[in-house]
Write a protein that holds these residues in place. Sequence first.
Motif, PDB file in Angstrom:
ATOM      1  N   ALA A   5       0.836  -1.210   0.000  1.00  0.00           N
ATOM      2  CA  ALA A   5       0.000   0.000   0.000  1.00  0.00           C
ATOM      3  C   ALA A   5       0.865   1.253   0.000  1.00  0.00           C
ATOM      4  N   VAL A   6       1.958   1.235   0.757  1.00  0.00           N
ATOM      5  CA  VAL A   6       2.879   2.377   0.782  1.00  0.00           C
ATOM      6  C   VAL A   6       3.542   2.556  -0.581  1.00  0.00           C
ATOM      7  N   ARG A   7       3.991   1.452  -1.184  1.00  0.00           N
ATOM      8  CA  ARG A   7       4.603   1.542  -2.526  1.00  0.00           C
ATOM      9  C   ARG A   7       3.618   2.096  -3.544  1.00  0.00           C
ATOM     10  N   CYS A   8       2.371   1.668  -3.489  1.00  0.00           N
ATOM     11  CA  CYS A   8       1.337   2.183  -4.407  1.00  0.00           C
ATOM     12  C   CYS A   8       1.118   3.677  -4.191  1.00  0.00           C
ATOM     13  N   ALA A   9       1.061   4.095  -2.926  1.00  0.00           N
ATOM     14  CA  ALA A   9       0.858   5.518  -2.622  1.00  0.00           C
ATOM     15  C   ALA A   9       2.033   6.355  -3.116  1.00  0.00           C
ATOM     16  N   ILE A  10       3.241   5.843  -2.935  1.00  0.00           N
ATOM     17  CA  ILE A  10       4.433   6.558  -3.402  1.00  0.00           C
ATOM     18  C   ILE A  10       4.386   6.704  -4.920  1.00  0.00           C
ATOM     19  N   GLY A  15       6.363   9.616  -6.555  1.00  0.00           N
ATOM     20  CA  GLY A  15       7.649   9.163  -6.060  1.00  0.00           C
ATOM     21  C   GLY A  15       7.956   9.447  -4.612  1.00  0.00           C
ATOM     22  N   SER A  16       7.080  10.161  -3.920  1.00  0.00           N
ATOM     23  CA  SER A  16       7.327  10.387  -2.498  1.00  0.00           C
ATOM     24  C   SER A  16       6.028  10.725  -1.781  1.00  0.00           C
ATOM     25  N   ILE A  17       6.016  10.419  -0.503  1.00  0.00           N
ATOM     26  CA  ILE A  17       4.914  10.816   0.375  1.00  0.00           C
ATOM     27  C   ILE A  17       5.525  11.362   1.654  1.00  0.00           C
ATOM     28  N   GLY A  18       4.771  12.163   2.381  1.00  0.00           N
ATOM     29  CA  GLY A  18       5.311  12.810   3.572  1.00  0.00           C
ATOM     30  C   GLY A  18       5.281  11.961   4.820  1.00  0.00           C
ATOM     31  N   ILE A  50       9.551  -0.311   6.809  1.00  0.00           N
ATOM     32  CA  ILE A  50       8.949   0.566   5.796  1.00  0.00           C
ATOM     33  C   ILE A  50       9.396   2.007   6.023  1.00  0.00           C
ATOM     34  N   ALA A  51       9.345   2.449   7.267  1.00  0.00           N
ATOM     35  CA  ALA A  51       9.761   3.822   7.596  1.00  0.00           C
ATOM     36  C   ALA A  51      11.218   4.042   7.226  1.00  0.00           C
ATOM     37  N   LYS A  55      12.336   6.303   4.217  1.00  0.00           N
ATOM     38  CA  LYS A  55      12.732   7.527   4.920  1.00  0.00           C
ATOM     39  C   LYS A  55      11.531   8.449   5.184  1.00  0.00           C
ATOM     40  N   ILE A  56      10.487   7.847   5.753  1.00  0.00           N
ATOM     41  CA  ILE A  56       9.276   8.589   6.090  1.00  0.00           C
ATOM     42  C   ILE A  56       8.837   8.222   7.508  1.00  0.00           C
ATOM     43  N   PRO A  57       8.218   9.169   8.194  1.00  0.00           N
ATOM     44  CA  PRO A  57       7.677   8.822   9.514  1.00  0.00           C
ATOM     45  C   PRO A  57       6.398   7.989   9.360  1.00  0.00           C
ATOM     46  N   VAL A  58       6.230   7.036  10.245  1.00  0.00           N
ATOM     47  CA  VAL A  58       5.014   6.237  10.283  1.00  0.00           C
ATOM     48  C   VAL A  58       4.388   6.444  11.657  1.00  0.00           C
ATOM     49  N   PHE A  59       3.156   6.889  11.662  1.00  0.00           N
ATOM     50  CA  PHE A  59       2.408   7.106  12.894  1.00  0.00           C
ATOM     51  C   PHE A  59       1.459   5.928  13.056  1.00  0.00           C
ATOM     52  N   LEU A  60       1.591   5.238  14.166  1.00  0.00           N
ATOM     53  CA  LEU A  60       0.841   4.011  14.381  1.00  0.00           C
ATOM     54  C   LEU A  60      -0.033   4.149  15.611  1.00  0.00           C
ATOM     55  N   GLY A  61      -1.330   4.078  15.416  1.00  0.00           N
ATOM     56  CA  GLY A  61      -2.260   4.134  16.536  1.00  0.00           C
ATOM     57  C   GLY A  61      -2.546   2.739  17.041  1.00  0.00           C
ATOM     58  N   CYS A  62      -2.632   2.590  18.346  1.00  0.00           N
ATOM     59  CA  CYS A  62      -2.976   1.270  18.879  1.00  0.00           C
ATOM     60  C   CYS A  62      -3.774   1.424  20.169  1.00  0.00           C
TER      61      CYS A  62
END
Length: 144
Positions: A5-10, A15-18, A50-51, A55-62
Amino acid sequence: MIASAVRCAIAEFGGSIGAVFIDYLQQIPLESGGNMAHEVGKITRQIRAIAKDHKIPVFLGCQINRGNQNSAEKRPNRHLLRNSGEIFEVCDQLIMLYRDAVYTKDSSDRTIELIVEKNRLYGKLGTATMLCDLSTSRFLNLAR
């Protein structure tokens, strides 16, 4: 699943996401019917990779355990994370949110506490109190 999903979004966004936001770790389907803590650890390590790779921040809610609902102290802490051992080990920062208004039912109270339980990046731990605009999910500086 998350990596693709991250690769598809990129690819979709040139080519990049924040950043990547994953809401509710415990709802990610597990690969086997085995030990939940082991599976959560595996997922969190994949998310960390993945992060790092992109080289992107990943915010994970739990979710936290609901054990604090019956105690006098309602503020969350790292020990209340469900299947927390691996989550705490893998994360760079652990920031827990607390709103007193949830328990007091005071709708005029717009404050939120950001409780920093782990901070591998900058080292400082503690609590910051801010204003919370629930209609836009924004945190604002608290007027002094």
